[in-house]
Design a protein around this motif. Structure first.
Motif: not given
Length: 261
Positions: A5-7, A67, A200-201, A203, A213, A231
């Motif tokens: 899960r990537v910010p 990120v 949200s993060l 995926r 984003r 997160g």
């Protein structure tokens, strides 16, 4: 193994004295510098949008804590304030430009504050900032008929390619709004991935044309920014935004029906 899960951080204006139109979604130069320092101190690795999507598409591994730093619209402060801070850390970023808002030959006069010119955009690209598309005149794309949607995407893509010498690979939906029809059109116009908002993060399961984003704004303090990077408590942080977005989406759908039948 759990899915990464990537910010994906969404910025707009970086300005000490923004105007009223951009104030809420602006950050001060000092706050932006502090946020980049927090990214560095926490050991995160910034990627461009194209790099993240390519890794997910091909199965190449991600760095341990990825990120993304992204900017929408094309405000002049990205060059004046954000670029020196990014360069100081050696961080890449992605800038999504509304081509009709930038100063120069293609300017339609719609920019909300002082905008970048194409010389500045080229300087950003030359130091590794990915330049993506954000439409030509920044409309709500899902409310356009097919001909106007095509015109927005074509003009944006072709102007970026003419000015920079390379087709843009990434796209961000103005206002975050899209639909299956819009996402299909973005893909058919040669973009390989696109970002929404969603707060949200991101995926891999969201698909390359609906990556989410999180919004960074003037009221984002240090503690909240660190929660976004980790997160943590994102749903609670943006609960009010989601409620407002859901309500407005219902209004938009009601208004949209006569336009698209």
């Amino acid at each position: 193994m759990s899915e990464a899960r990537v910010p994906v951080l969404m910025y707009h204006s970086v300005a000490a004295e923004p105007n009223d139109a951009t104030r809420t979604l602006s950050v001060t130069p000092e706050a932006f510098a502090e946020q980049l320092a927090a990214i560095a101190e926490r050991g995160l690795t910034p990627l461009t949008t194209a790099d993240l999507a390519a890794r997910w598409r091909t199965g190449r591994p991600l760095p341990g804590r990825p990120v993304l730093i992204t900017f929408d619209d094309g405000y002049e402060g990205v060059h004046r304030h954000a670029l020196p801070a990014l360069a100081g850390h050696g961080f890449p970023a992605t800038l999504f430009v509304s081509t009709g808002w930038l100063r120069g030959a293609h300017d339609t006069g719609g920019g909300l504050d002082t905008m970048l010119d194409w010389r500045q955009v080229r300087e950003l690209a030359d130091v590794g900032v990915e330049i993506g598309g954000h439409s030509h005149s920044h409309p709500q794309l899902d409310r356009l008929d097919d001909a106007r949607l095509c015109a927005e995407l074509t003009r944006c893509r072709d102007i970026v390619a003419d000015e920079l010498g390379a087709l843009p690979l990434s796209f961000a939906y103005p206002y975050g709004y899209s639909s299956r029809r819009v996402r299909t059109a973005v893909r058919e116009h040669g973009f390989a991935q696109a970002l929404a908002v969603g707060n949200s993060l991101a995926r891999r399961a969201q698909g390359p044309f609906a990556l989410r984003r999180v919004t960074v704004r003037r009221t984002t303090d240090t503690a909240e920014f660190e929660r976004l990077l980790d997160g943590r408590a994102i749903a609670r942080t943006f609960a009010r935004d989601r409620a407002l977005t859901k309500g407005y989406a219902m209004v938009r759908r009601t208004r949209q029906l006569p336009r698209l039948v």
